[in-house]
Design a protein around this motif. Structure first.
Motif, PDB file in Angstrom:
ATOM      1  N   ASN A 208       0.838  -1.201   0.000  1.00  0.00           N
ATOM      2  CA  ASN A 208       0.000   0.000   0.000  1.00  0.00           C
ATOM      3  C   ASN A 208       0.872   1.250   0.000  1.00  0.00           C
TER       4      ASN A 208
ATOM      5  N   ALA B 173       0.721   4.219  -2.768  1.00  0.00           N
ATOM      6  CA  ALA B 173       0.507   5.607  -2.335  1.00  0.00           C
ATOM      7  C   ALA B 173       1.610   6.512  -2.888  1.00  0.00           C
TER       8      ALA B 173
ATOM      9  N   LYS C  96      -2.581   9.781  -0.354  1.00  0.00           N
ATOM     10  CA  LYS C  96      -2.324   9.536   1.059  1.00  0.00           C
ATOM     11  C   LYS C  96      -2.497   8.059   1.364  1.00  0.00           C
ATOM     12  N   LEU C  97      -1.625   7.542   2.203  1.00  0.00           N
ATOM     13  CA  LEU C  97      -1.690   6.136   2.585  1.00  0.00           C
ATOM     14  C   LEU C  97      -3.042   5.800   3.193  1.00  0.00           C
TER      15      LEU C  97
END
Length: 121
Positions: free
Chosen positions: A91, A95, A101-102
């Motif tokens: 992830n 990102a 944004k994560l």
């Protein structure tokens, strides 16, 4: 806008919930792809089982497969360039590559599904 393509190995489904046990990595990737698509990001997954033409038509992917075989799968491209082979992007990677944004990739569904099993009798 960046475009991400993930070329999956042959499998029965991309969610990780089919078969004898759940594959948490496939479930994470399926969730991340869904969340990114919902945010308007162009991201596609292709399965060797269901989309062999996508593998054959992409000269970059085809070349890697001829060179390294199916052990190179999954292959992830960003704007047509290989950014990862042999494993799924984290992830954090997604990102970073997509400048999101994560937290976007860690969102939980806003609504829950309720099933009354007594009504199935």
């Amino acid at each position: 806008m960046k475009k991400v393509e993930i070329f999956d190995p042959a499998m029965c489904c991309s969610t990780g919930v089919c078969g004898p046990s759940v594959d948490p990595e496939l479930t994470r990737v399926a969730s991340a792809v869904h969340l990114l698509e919902s945010s308007g990001i162009e991201i596609k997954r292709y399965q060797l089982t269901n989309d062999p033409d996508k593998f054959a038509d992409n000269s970059t992917v085809s070349s890697i497969l001829h060179e390294k075989g199916t052990d190179a799968l999954p292959i992830t491209l960003v704007n047509g360039e290989i950014v990862q082979t042999g494993s799924y992007p984290t992830n954090e990677d997604l990102a970073k590559w997509l400048n999101v944004k994560l937290e976007t990739l860690q969102a939980k569904p806003k609504s829950k599904l309720s099933i009354n099993l007594n009504s199935l009798n």
